[in-house]
Design an enzyme around this catalytic site. Structure first.
Site, short mmCIF file in Angstrom:
data_model
loop_
_atom_site.label_atom_id
_atom_site.label_comp_id
_atom_site.label_asym_id
_atom_site.label_seq_id
_atom_site.Cartn_x
_atom_site.Cartn_y
_atom_site.Cartn_z
CG HIS A 25 -1.87 -1.02 1.21
ND1 HIS A 25 -3.16 -1.15 0.78
CD2 HIS A 25 -1.57 -2.29 1.72
CE1 HIS A 25 -3.63 -2.38 0.90
NE2 HIS A 25 -2.54 -3.09 1.66
CD GLU A 208 -4.56 -8.33 7.62
OE1 GLU A 208 -3.53 -8.05 8.18
OE2 GLU A 208 -5.51 -7.97 6.99
#
Length: 347
Positions: A25, A208
């Site tokens: 990111h 996750e």
């Protein structure tokens, strides 16, 4: 006299290897020093009075506690030059880690809600990536939707960004990130269907903090090409078999998982179990400024904690190239570069 070549430690061998990064990111690469520099340049008031106090705040208990800091840091990004500077700083670190291909996520909704147009962010990011390509770092750009916001907001973001996909060939796909709990992939079925109809590549964070069922949704409802994270797939044997058989890659981020308490010890990470089961796991840094390491630090962490051997590390590196969104010819060239390096380095 016989001269023997000393063995190269595996950590060092991996660090020098040409590699990809498929889960980064770009807003998560903002180091505290740059956050403060941009805040000063743009007259943005921060909640922290020093670089040191900001770093001390990087003690996360879960994904949401990280995101609170992450969005605060992104508030300093206002101009095209800000996005250029942030991206170029990441590219410098990637090049230092021998990353030769990267596929970068960016979050336009983080910026449009502050009045920063998507085009401003893309222009700055793309310009930096073009400059880095002149130095040997090829790249792709993936627009991500924030899953804690509505699908209507994602649809509006997608429609606003459509002209940019045509103007910037590097921008090749869409993804799904932010808070996973309570925001299943199925929430975004329509916007992913529109993106798929446009021929874009599709990825999504799943498994996750969220359960394996989110990975099934990403595969079956969103029809993703890759799953970001996916470490909880190990809890479902049928899912592991499916991932292995279909070669749908997982973009695993070990230090991120540790920092966000997905695992309380790196020796408990599921990456090696998934690798042993034939799943195409890759290693990436996620939000390296916040999680304590860029891609080489992630390789070092798993090699040491999981006692990986030479063949296992090579397989992970190769998986990264095989899972990348490049042309077949480009993929073959990247793998050839890895093979030439790996076979020429003794251990």
């Amino acid at each position: 006299m016989t001269i023997t070549t000393p063995a190269v430690p595996l950590v060092e061998k991996a660090a020098r290897a040409p590699k990809s990064e498929l889960h980064i990111h770009i807003e998560g690469s903002l180091e505290p020093e740059l956050i403060f520099a941009l805040a000063q340049r743009n007259n943005v008031k921060l909640a922290y009075d020093s670089i040191e106090s900001l770093r001390r705040a990087y003690a996360f208990t879960d994904l949401q506690s990280f995101l609170d800091i992450y969005y605060a840091g992104a508030s300093v990004l206002l101009t095209e030059q800000d996005f250029y500077d942030m991206t170029m700083a990441y590219c410098e670190r990637a090049l230092a880690d021998n990353v030769v291909h990267t596929e970068i996520f960016f979050d336009p909704q983080t910026h449009t809600e502050r009045g920063v147009p998507v085009a401003t962010a893309v222009a700055g990011i793309d310009r930096a990536l073009a400059d880095a390509e002149q130095r040997g770092l090829t790249s792709k750009l993936i627009l991500c939707f924030l899953r804690h916001l509505s699908e209507a907001d994602a649809l509006a973001t997608f429609e606003a960004a459509l002209p940019l996909f045509e103007s910037y060939p590097r921008m090749i796909g869409v993804g799904l990130d932010s808070s996973e709990r309570g925001h299943p992939p199925s929430k975004f079925g329509r916007v992913f269907e529109k993106a798929r109809a446009k021929g874009l590549k599709l990825v999504a964070h799943a498994g996750e903090e969220g359960p394996p069922s989110y990975i099934y949704e990403a595969l079956d409802l969103l029809k993703v090409d890759r799953v970001d994270h996916g470490v909880r797939s190990i809890e479902d044997a049928a899912l592991v078999t499916r991932l292995a058989d279909t070669r749908v890659a997982l973009t695993v981020c070990p230090l991120s998982n540790l920092k966000l308490c997905v695992f309380d010890d790196m020796t408990k990470h599921t990456l090696k179990d998934l690798l042993d089961a034939g799943v195409a796991v890759t290693v990436n840094s996620d939000d390296p400024a916040y999680f304590g390491g860029y891609v080489n630090e992630n390789y070092t962490a798993i090699i040491d904690a999981l006692k990986l051997n030479d063949q296992e590390v090579y397989t992970i590196l190769r998986n990264g190239f095989e899972a990348s969104f490049v042309s077949p010819a480009e993929r073959d060239a990247l793998i050839a570069k890895l093979d030439a390096y790996w076979s020429g380095t003794t251990r």
